[in-house]
Design an enzyme around this catalytic site. Structure first.
Site, mmCIF file in Angstrom:
data_model
loop_
_atom_site.group_PDB
_atom_site.id
_atom_site.type_symbol
_atom_site.label_atom_id
_atom_site.label_comp_id
_atom_site.label_asym_id
_atom_site.label_seq_id
_atom_site.Cartn_x
_atom_site.Cartn_y
_atom_site.Cartn_z
ATOM 1 N N LYS A 1 13.683 -52.301 53.027
ATOM 2 C CA LYS A 1 14.663 -51.095 52.301
ATOM 3 C C LYS A 1 15.828 -51.126 52.002
ATOM 4 C CE LYS A 1 11.448 -47.862 55.487
ATOM 5 N NZ LYS A 1 10.311 -47.195 55.708
ATOM 6 N N GLN B 1 13.003 -46.342 62.336
ATOM 7 C CA GLN B 1 11.640 -47.218 61.959
ATOM 8 C C GLN B 1 10.798 -46.847 62.527
ATOM 9 O OE1 GLN B 1 11.214 -48.078 58.750
ATOM 10 N NE2 GLN B 1 8.697 -48.516 59.523
ATOM 11 N N ASP C 1 13.993 -39.662 55.534
ATOM 12 C CA ASP C 1 12.243 -39.632 55.810
ATOM 13 C C ASP C 1 11.843 -38.188 56.177
ATOM 14 O OD1 ASP C 1 11.731 -42.556 55.978
ATOM 15 O OD2 ASP C 1 11.312 -42.152 58.060
#
Ligand code: NDP
Length: 291
Positions: free
Chosen positions: A54, A98, A121
């Site tokens: 990412k 994450q 997200d």
């Protein structure tokens, strides 16, 4: 006739090029460079790989990447304090914590702590709640489900009235994909581990999204001719002929289903690359919203 292959790798590359051009436009217009903060807690090897891809993808399109790492022993308070510092940092437009978090940390509380304007997200309960409500719009849609919809809508521009079957009801993939399909006016059936006669339900699908995490579970005789298949599964199966000793397969038996389907995503090279492309889009959107 064998199915058309839906090339997620190529589509994701086109999206990255578009994002890079938009970032460039922002900078030329004197606006700030978009920034994404990643928070990696603990030493989960897969998470380390995901976070580093990412970060690399951000840099490639001109998005600034701020990497933060905490040890697995980090306390809930330490994690939330970091999130709150990032919420207050004007250089950071998006915050990605994450998942999964190490045992002992409360995922829901951490996701709740992220400012909704920086929730690239799309997992903040407010964003998910808005996704589920008629007449409300989430600020951000979770990346993998958004990637599935992007590929699907390229194949079938209007999903109105079609029968869509979603295999899986996870918070990360199955449920948000199903909600997005409902918003696109499809008639949606959600299947899970307690569903009876799974092949019979799947056979009704004009569109099938498989997100179960079971290698090649969906067989050729489960699907009706002409179905469009989005295979989200990424599963390792042992394969002594491969240098790494394994290969990746989806939740769909590709060779069989491709004989019957109209179009299908391969694994790898289907949904996988779309997730990061959508994260880049969401981060750009967050920057645009902050102007
Ligand atoms: P989860 O394990 O969280 O959810 C799996 C879902 O499948 C559950 O809802 C479960 O039902 C259902 N399920 C499990 N077994 C069966 C069965 N035999 N019959 C019917 N339903 C079943 O997985 P995720 O949603 O996180 O991931 C699914 C797959 O997608 C994985 O292979 C994962 O690696 C992949 N993935 C890919 C991404 C990408 O491409 N970027 C991103 C995220 C995931 P129940 O709720 O009843 O337990």
């Amino acid at each position: 006739m064998p199915a058309k292959i839906i090339d997620g790798k190529l589509t994701a590359e086109q999206i990255r090029i578009e994002v890079a051009a938009e970032v460039d436009k922002r900078i030329k217009a004197g606006k700030s460079r978009p920034g994404l903060a990643t928070v990696l807690i603990g030493d989960n090897a897969a998470s380390q790989v995901y976070v580093s891809s990412k970060q690399k993808a951000c840099i490639e399109v001109g998005i600034e990447s701020f990497g933060h790492e905490l040890p697995a022993s980090a306390t809930q308070e330490e994690v939330e304090k970091l999130v709150s510092t990032l919420n207050a940092d004007p250089r950071v437009n998006g915050i990605l914590v994450q998942l999964p978090l190490p045992a002992g940390l409360d995922e829901q509380r951490v996701l709740n702590a992220i400012s909704i304007e920086k929730d690239v997200d799309g997992f903040h309960p407010l964003n998910i709640g808005r996704l589920a409500q008629k007449g409300r719009d989430p600020l951000f849609v979770p990346c993998t489900p958004a990637g599935c919809m992007y590929l699907l809508e390229k194949e079938i521009p209007s999903l109105e009235g079609i029968n869509a079957v979603v295999l899986g009801r996870s918070n990360i993939v199955g449920m948000p994909v199903a909600l997005l399909l409902v918003r696109a006016n499809a008639t949606v059936t959600i299947c899970h581990s307690r569903t009876r006669d799974l092949p019979g339900v799947v056979r009704q699908a004009d569109v099938l999204v498989a997100a179960v995490g079971k290698p090649e579970m969906v067989r050729g005789d489960w699907v009706k001719p002409g179905v469009v298949v989005i295979d989200v599964g990424i599963n390792r199966v042992e394969d002594a002929t491969r240098p790494r000793g394994y290969r990746l397969v989806g939740d769909v038996a590709y060779d069989e289903v491709a004989q019957v389907a109209k179009a299908i995503t391969p694994v790898p090279g289907g949904v996988g690359p779309m997730t990061i492309a959508m994260l880049l889009r969401n981060t750009l959107r967050a920057a645009n919203l902050s102007d």
